[in-house]
Design an enzyme around this catalytic site. Structure first.
Site, short mmCIF file in Angstrom:
data_model
loop_
_atom_site.label_atom_id
_atom_site.label_comp_id
_atom_site.label_asym_id
_atom_site.label_seq_id
_atom_site.Cartn_x
_atom_site.Cartn_y
_atom_site.Cartn_z
N GLY A 109 32.92 33.59 43.77
CA GLY A 109 33.08 34.73 44.68
C GLY A 109 34.20 35.63 44.23
CG ASP A 110 38.59 34.84 44.57
OD1 ASP A 110 38.79 35.91 45.18
OD2 ASP A 110 39.09 33.77 44.92
CG LEU A 111 36.75 34.20 38.69
CD1 LEU A 111 36.50 33.13 37.65
CD2 LEU A 111 38.02 34.98 38.37
N GLY B 14 35.49 40.51 41.16
CA GLY B 14 36.28 41.26 40.18
C GLY B 14 35.41 41.90 39.11
#
Length: 411
Positions: free
Chosen positions: A183-185, A188
């Site tokens: 989710g984070d990467l 980004g």
């Protein structure tokens, strides 16, 4: 083997890197935004990390283990090729200093909860009045609109609420999250996709735009197979362990001395697979005649193959499959993969010099550009390391004392 950053064999000086000439103001913290901005910096953008005074990015101190100096390994991993300036955005003087930076910038990236940037006076609507060409990317947990917009967003929550966790794990043993924070990467990476598209669009329109990215939509957007399966069957996908939703056999197996993966993703590979394991009878078995039947009878197939693979070692099975053209490989841990000859050949471990930590290792560039290869031009910055340098670039060096006295750099 690790490689020294700034390899003298690089073909391109910093001013010819693809994003050279673009200035990015990085207001983000922790992972999604910093990762986005680091990759922009790797491609040549001038990334200025705007940090709260005294504490800086939460990740500088957030992790449970430290290096020699003030910053955590997590911060060092996500913030190369950036400069740091500390600005108190809660003060009028700090905001004015930030607005001066905005006039020189092309891109702003922030990852606060929706509404926080507006309270600080650094939201898109405010900044576009200062610089109509500004491209402004907001990365949040659930996006800027919708009933979940104000929920706090961590990768764990995004994986759970997007459906990703419901389809992960071993059947009957409870759900697990992806160890890699997709989710984070993913947010980004997708923010970069939006930013660079907007940069191209600005060449046509002359104006910037607002980009709304989220951890939730990144996780959901990567669920291509799972959503397809649901729409095709009307049944929510369930955990399959290491198996694949569209092909069988395509998963991990135990050998006599460890574990490996193998994928017979089409009928030609299935024929070669059966030849490797010396089981031509499986080709005539109606349960395994084609991919559809193998998927329907996956449990029986896996049970049968589990016995076969215990008869030899990981290395033997992998070599035999590869010789037959069937994709296979051992399950490496990170110690094994980082020390592998392939990682060395691909320069995926690099070394850079840090003024406090000395020589530190970092992951290399996962995409290679032939004419303008990326470079590590700057170490992960110390907090406020470039305050004076950036203020001088703005032509405000003679106001430095007044700005400090007015609280621009401190709470």
């Amino acid at each position: 083997m690790s490689h020294k950053a700034g390899n003298p064999t690089s073909k391109s000086p910093p001013d010819t890197l693809p994003l050279s000439g673009l200035r990015v103001l990085d207001l983000s913290q922790v992972m999604a935004g910093p990762y986005c901005c680091m990759l922009l910096g790797d491609m040549g953008a001038d990334v200025i990390k705007v940090e709260p005074p005294e504490a800086g990015d939460q990740t500088r101190k957030a992790m449970g283990f430290r290096m020699k100096g003030q910053d955590s390994p997590g911060f060092l991993a996500l913030n190369r090729n950036k400069r740091s300036i500390t600005i108190n955005l809660k003060s009028d003087t700090g905001r004015k200093l930030f607005y001066a930076l905005v006039r020189t910038a092309d891109i702003v990236v922030e990852n606060s909860r929706p509404g926080v940037a507006a309270k600080l006076g650094v939201d898109y609507e405010t900044l576009r009045e200062i610089n109509p060409r500004i491209i402004y990317a907001s990365i949040s947990g659930f996006g800027q609109t919708g009933p979940w917009a104000q929920r706090p967003g961590f990768d764990l929550i995004a994986q759970a609420m997007s459906g990703v966790m419901s389809a992960m794990g071993i059947p009957g043993e409870g759900h697990v999250k992806s160890g890699v924070p997709i989710g984070d990467l993913g947010a980004g990476l997708l923010a970069i996709y939006g930013i660079l598209s907007a940069v191209i669009g600005r060449e046509k329109s002359g104006e910037g735009q607002f980009i709304d990215a989220s951890l939730f939509e990144a996780a959901l957007g990567l669920s291509i197979w799972e959503t397809t399966e649901y729409w095709a069957t009307g049944i929510s996908p369930q955990p399959l362990g290491t198996a694949n939703r569209m092909s069988a056999p395509y998963q991990a197996f135990s050998a006599s001395d460890g574990h490996f993966v193998v994928g017979a993703a089409n009928q030609k590979l299935w024929l070669s697979f059966c030849n490797v394991i010396d089981r031509p009878d499986l080709l005539e078995d109606p349960r395994f005649f084609d991919n559809r039947s193998r998927l329907q009878n996956r449990a029986a197939l896996v049970e049968l193959l589990a016995v076969v693979f215990l008869a030899d070692t990981v290395a033997s099975w992998v070599n035999r499959f590869l010789e037959a053209g069937v994709p296979a490989g051992p399950i490496n841990d990170y110690a094994e993969v980082l020390q592998s000859d392939h990682v060395s050949a691909r320069k995926m471990v690099i070394e850079l010099d840090h003024p406090v930590e000395g020589t530190i290792r970092s992951l290399g560039f996962p995409v290679k550009l032939s004419a303008t290869p990326q470079q590590v031009r700057r170490h992960p910055p110390l907090l406020g390391e470039h305050n004076l340098e950036i203020i001088a670039e703005l032509g405000l060096e003679d106001q430095q004392g007044a700005l400090r006295d007015a609280g621009a750099f401190s709470k």
